[in-house]
Design a protein around this motif. Structure first.
Motif, PDB file in Angstrom:
ATOM      1  N   THR A   1       0.823  -1.223   0.000  1.00 35.72           N
ATOM      2  CA  THR A   1       0.000   0.000   0.000  1.00 35.72           C
ATOM      3  C   THR A   1       0.854   1.269   0.000  1.00 35.72           C
ATOM      4  O   THR A   1       0.453   2.280  -0.588  1.00 35.72           O
ATOM      5  CB  THR A   1      -0.946   0.010   1.202  1.00 35.72           C
ATOM      6  N   ASP A   2       2.011   1.221   0.651  1.00 31.72           N
ATOM      7  CA  ASP A   2       2.884   2.396   0.656  1.00 31.72           C
ATOM      8  C   ASP A   2       3.400   2.688  -0.754  1.00 31.72           C
ATOM      9  O   ASP A   2       3.466   3.853  -1.183  1.00 31.72           O
ATOM     10  CB  ASP A   2       4.064   2.179   1.606  1.00 31.72           C
ATOM     11  N   ILE A   3       3.774   1.648  -1.481  1.00 28.34           N
ATOM     12  CA  ILE A   3       4.261   1.821  -2.848  1.00 28.34           C
ATOM     13  C   ILE A   3       3.150   2.354  -3.741  1.00 28.34           C
ATOM     14  O   ILE A   3       3.354   3.280  -4.545  1.00 28.34           O
ATOM     15  CB  ILE A   3       4.816   0.489  -3.402  1.00 28.34           C
ATOM     16  N   LEU A   4       1.947   1.792  -3.604  1.00 29.05           N
ATOM     17  CA  LEU A   4       0.827   2.239  -4.430  1.00 29.05           C
ATOM     18  C   LEU A   4       0.458   3.694  -4.138  1.00 29.05           C
ATOM     19  O   LEU A   4       0.130   4.457  -5.056  1.00 29.05           O
ATOM     20  CB  LEU A   4      -0.385   1.330  -4.206  1.00 29.05           C
ATOM     21  N   SER A   5       0.527   4.091  -2.862  1.00 26.48           N
ATOM     22  CA  SER A   5       0.269   5.488  -2.515  1.00 26.48           C
ATOM     23  C   SER A   5       1.307   6.404  -3.146  1.00 26.48           C
ATOM     24  O   SER A   5       0.986   7.503  -3.622  1.00 26.48           O
ATOM     25  CB  SER A   5       0.269   5.666  -0.998  1.00 26.48           C
ATOM     26  N   GLY A   6       2.555   5.938  -3.165  1.00 32.81           N
ATOM     27  CA  GLY A   6       3.616   6.710  -3.813  1.00 32.81           C
ATOM     28  C   GLY A   6       3.356   6.894  -5.294  1.00 32.81           C
ATOM     29  O   GLY A   6       3.562   7.987  -5.842  1.00 32.81           O
TER      30      GLY A   6
ATOM     31  N   GLN B   1       0.463   6.997  -6.717  1.00 31.93           N
ATOM     32  CA  GLN B   1      -0.639   7.957  -6.851  1.00 31.93           C
ATOM     33  C   GLN B   1      -0.125   9.393  -6.712  1.00 31.93           C
ATOM     34  O   GLN B   1      -0.451  10.267  -7.529  1.00 31.93           O
ATOM     35  CB  GLN B   1      -1.706   7.684  -5.796  1.00 31.93           C
ATOM     36  N   TRP B   2       0.686   9.639  -5.700  1.00 31.44           N
ATOM     37  CA  TRP B   2       1.210  10.979  -5.467  1.00 31.44           C
ATOM     38  C   TRP B   2       2.095  11.423  -6.632  1.00 31.44           C
ATOM     39  O   TRP B   2       1.996  12.564  -7.088  1.00 31.44           O
ATOM     40  CB  TRP B   2       2.012  11.005  -4.160  1.00 31.44           C
ATOM     41  N   GLU B   3       2.954  10.527  -7.105  1.00 32.51           N
ATOM     42  CA  GLU B   3       3.878  10.887  -8.180  1.00 32.51           C
ATOM     43  C   GLU B   3       3.150  11.071  -9.502  1.00 32.51           C
ATOM     44  O   GLU B   3       3.585  11.865 -10.344  1.00 32.51           O
ATOM     45  CB  GLU B   3       4.960   9.818  -8.301  1.00 32.51           C
ATOM     46  N   PHE B   4       2.071  10.351  -9.715  1.00 32.83           N
ATOM     47  CA  PHE B   4       1.279  10.522 -10.939  1.00 32.83           C
ATOM     48  C   PHE B   4       0.619  11.898 -10.951  1.00 32.83           C
ATOM     49  O   PHE B   4       0.620  12.593 -11.973  1.00 32.83           O
ATOM     50  CB  PHE B   4       0.206   9.430 -11.028  1.00 32.83           C
TER      51      PHE B   4
ATOM     52  N   LEU C   1      11.851  -1.924  -7.743  1.00 34.87           N
ATOM     53  CA  LEU C   1      12.250  -0.573  -7.344  1.00 34.87           C
ATOM     54  C   LEU C   1      12.400   0.328  -8.564  1.00 34.87           C
ATOM     55  O   LEU C   1      12.596  -0.146  -9.675  1.00 34.87           O
ATOM     56  CB  LEU C   1      13.571  -0.629  -6.573  1.00 34.87           C
ATOM     57  N   GLY C   2      12.326   1.625  -8.329  1.00 36.31           N
ATOM     58  CA  GLY C   2      12.596   2.603  -9.377  1.00 36.31           C
ATOM     59  C   GLY C   2      11.386   3.060 -10.164  1.00 36.31           C
ATOM     60  O   GLY C   2      11.486   3.987 -10.977  1.00 36.31           O
ATOM     61  N   VAL C   3      10.226   2.428  -9.959  1.00 35.22           N
ATOM     62  CA  VAL C   3       9.021   2.825 -10.693  1.00 35.22           C
ATOM     63  C   VAL C   3       8.480   4.130 -10.102  1.00 35.22           C
ATOM     64  O   VAL C   3       8.325   4.246  -8.887  1.00 35.22           O
ATOM     65  CB  VAL C   3       7.946   1.721 -10.626  1.00 35.22           C
ATOM     66  N   GLN C   4       8.207   5.108 -10.960  1.00 32.71           N
ATOM     67  CA  GLN C   4       7.627   6.368 -10.521  1.00 32.71           C
ATOM     68  C   GLN C   4       6.237   6.535 -11.122  1.00 32.71           C
ATOM     69  O   GLN C   4       5.969   6.075 -12.235  1.00 32.71           O
ATOM     70  CB  GLN C   4       8.517   7.540 -10.945  1.00 32.71           C
ATOM     71  N   GLY C   5       5.376   7.207 -10.389  1.00 32.88           N
ATOM     72  CA  GLY C   5       3.998   7.365 -10.827  1.00 32.88           C
ATOM     73  C   GLY C   5       3.864   8.056 -12.174  1.00 32.88           C
ATOM     74  O   GLY C   5       2.933   7.776 -12.936  1.00 32.88           O
ATOM     75  N   ARG C   6       4.801   8.967 -12.512  1.00 34.80           N
ATOM     76  CA  ARG C   6       4.698   9.674 -13.786  1.00 34.80           C
ATOM     77  C   ARG C   6       4.919   8.747 -14.978  1.00 34.80           C
ATOM     78  O   ARG C   6       4.543   9.098 -16.102  1.00 34.80           O
ATOM     79  CB  ARG C   6       5.711  10.835 -13.830  1.00 34.80           C
ATOM     80  N   TYR C   7       5.480   7.550 -14.740  1.00 27.04           N
ATOM     81  CA  TYR C   7       5.661   6.605 -15.839  1.00 27.04           C
ATOM     82  C   TYR C   7       4.324   6.068 -16.357  1.00 27.04           C
ATOM     83  O   TYR C   7       4.260   5.514 -17.459  1.00 27.04           O
ATOM     84  CB  TYR C   7       6.528   5.422 -15.406  1.00 27.04           C
ATOM     85  N   PHE C   8       3.263   6.240 -15.580  1.00 25.65           N
ATOM     86  CA  PHE C   8       1.957   5.723 -15.992  1.00 25.65           C
ATOM     87  C   PHE C   8       1.142   6.764 -16.771  1.00 25.65           C
ATOM     88  O   PHE C   8       0.029   6.464 -17.212  1.00 25.65           O
ATOM     89  CB  PHE C   8       1.161   5.267 -14.766  1.00 25.65           C
ATOM     90  N   THR C   9       1.693   7.960 -16.952  1.00 31.68           N
ATOM     91  CA  THR C   9       0.949   9.002 -17.657  1.00 31.68           C
ATOM     92  C   THR C   9       0.636   8.595 -19.089  1.00 31.68           C
ATOM     93  O   THR C   9      -0.508   8.717 -19.550  1.00 31.68           O
ATOM     94  CB  THR C   9       1.741  10.318 -17.645  1.00 31.68           C
TER      95      THR C   9
END
Length: 451
Positions: A310-315, A317-320, A392-400
């Motif tokens: 859940t912590d990773i998924l929240s991250g 969301q915030w980064e997206f 590791l290393g996945v950022q929310g903006r990669y899902f844009t």
């Protein structure tokens, strides 16, 4: 232009104007990896297509020593929110000049990208040097030229095929407004993705053949995106979907040529780019791929542990939505909640649930999911530490970009219902105003000393 298309274009102007404001007030090099992007753009302006990999060193190239000093100077505050930019810093940056001397500087993170994506940056840097501008002014010229290029590409894309309100709302998120204002490649790759999909959707909607110029623009757009954003390789399927319907040989030839070049470039770049200290990673990306291919249980367990954290998924969301700067400028949790709920509501208003969706929709959804899968796979192979339990290393903006694909696949029904359309436009207006106001406030508070 129909009224809805004019409204979409109006919001595009407002979004790009907001990015222009940020381009003025955001200190230099605040976008993730922007330092390396500037290096790669400079190398392209010097005619360098591939990075060099001297023995025992990370991949990079010979850049102007004055530019190297400029980039190193900015390092002191781009990763540290406690260090504010001062008037003395601004004077120092403004006084830095091109030296004419070259030094080797690593830029390994950009070695995987085909340099066509850096053409606007390289042109701006070359033109600025030709005019005799100092480095800081050259940097800001590059920012504004890239932003202007993004606006032109998006405006042309909107003209070709009208986007859904939800897609425009994604463009209005703080993360995307911020990245469009930077001299990185996030904004330009997003714009080119929208262009490629717009041409594809227009051709499919009207069941029309692409003329030679449209096919060239489409092919170049897909090539530019998939060679700088590896997770967008599923976009290559668009060629073959179009060929399935029109049976035109030029489309097939273009698809095969772009696919071969893209895959070949990716493999060559992976082979020649030295990005990591191998003393920290026992296995190379190729060795990891072989390992997970022969141990599928380990592969799927990595995905499971990552996607159930859940912590990773929240991250994500915030980064997206917007974790600005080098992931150091964050909003209050209430801001993320409000924007998330508004975006979900916009999605619901624009969602087309008709069953007769057609093959194109299924294909676009599959491409979006494939892009998400490649995000995790590529970071598992390249950035995940040995022994890690999660990717590791996945950022929310990669899902844009996958979300952009999805918006064309499932959305667009709001224009058929006046109430839905007015509600979605109202939400879009709120998202844009709320995003810009909070972004400007956060940047000023974080980056500058206010007396």
């Amino acid at each position: 232009m129909r009224s809805s298309k004019a409204i979409s274009f109006l919001f595009l102007c407002l979004i790009c104007f907001s990015s222009f404001i940020l381009a003025v007030i955001v200190p230099p090099l605040e976008s993730p990896d922007e330092i390396d992007h500037i290096k790669r753009a400079y190398l392209l302006s010097q005619g360098k297509i591939m990075l060099s990999s001297p023995p025992g060193m990370l991949s990079g190239g010979m850049i102007d020593s004055g530019l190297e000093q400029y980039l190193e100077f900015s390092n002191k505050y781009i990763r540290n929110i406690d260090v504010k930019i001062t008037q003395e810093d601004i004077k120092s940056l403004n006084n830095m000049k091109w030296s004419g001397e070259k030094v080797f500087s690593p830029a390994p993170g950009t070695g995987y990208y085909f340099p066509a994506i850096y053409a606007p940056h390289a042109m701006a840097l070359s033109f600025s040097k030709f005019l005799g501008l100092k480095i800081n002014k050259s940097y800001y010229v590059t920012r504004f030229f890239v932003l202007s290029t993004i606006f032109i590409i998006l405006a042309y894309s909107f003209y070709i095929y009208e986007p859904s309100v939800f897609m425009v709302a994604v463009l209005a998120l703080p993360m995307n407004i911020f990245q469009e204002s930077a001299a990185s490649i996030d904004g330009i790759s997003l714009a080119i993705t929208v262009l490629a999909i717009s041409i594809f959707m227009a051709a499919q909607k009207n069941r029309m053949d692409l003329n030679a110029s449209s096919l060239f623009v489409f092919s170049f757009s897909v090539l530019a995106v998939v060679t700088c954003r590896t997770h967008m390789l599923p976009l290559l399927c668009m060629f073959f979907i179009m060929y399935y319907y029109n049976r035109k040989r030029p489309v097939l030839i273009s698809g095969v040529a772009v696919s071969i070049f893209s895959v070949a470039w990716t493999l060559i770049a992976m082979k020649t780019t030295v990005q990591y200290n191998h003393t920290l990673h026992a296995l190379s990306p190729a060795q990891r791929l072989v390992y997970y291919s022969t141990h599928p249980t380990s592969f799927f367990m990595m995905f499971y542990r990552t996607l159930t954290n859940t912590d990773i998924l929240s991250g994500y969301q915030w980064e997206f939505i917007g974790s600005l700067g080098w992931l150091t400028m964050n909003f209050d949790w209430k801001v993320y909640l409000i924007i998330s709920l508004s975006l979900v509501a916009t999605f619901a208003l624009c969602l087309n649930i008709k069953k007769n969706a057609g093959f194109e929709r299924v294909s676009m959804i599959s491409m979006a999911l494939g892009a998400v899968f490649i995000v995790f796979l590529s970071l598992l192979l390249t950035c995940t530490d040995d022994g890690s339990k999660e990717i590791l290393g996945v950022q929310g903006r990669y899902f844009t970009l996958p979300v952009i694909i999805l918006s064309y696949a499932t959305l667009g029904i709001e224009r058929e219902n006046k109430i839905r359309y007015v509600a979605s436009i109202s939400l879009l207006s709120f998202i844009l105003i709320f995003s810009v106001s909070n972004t400007v406030r956060t940047i000023v508070r974080t980056c500058y000393t206010i007396n």
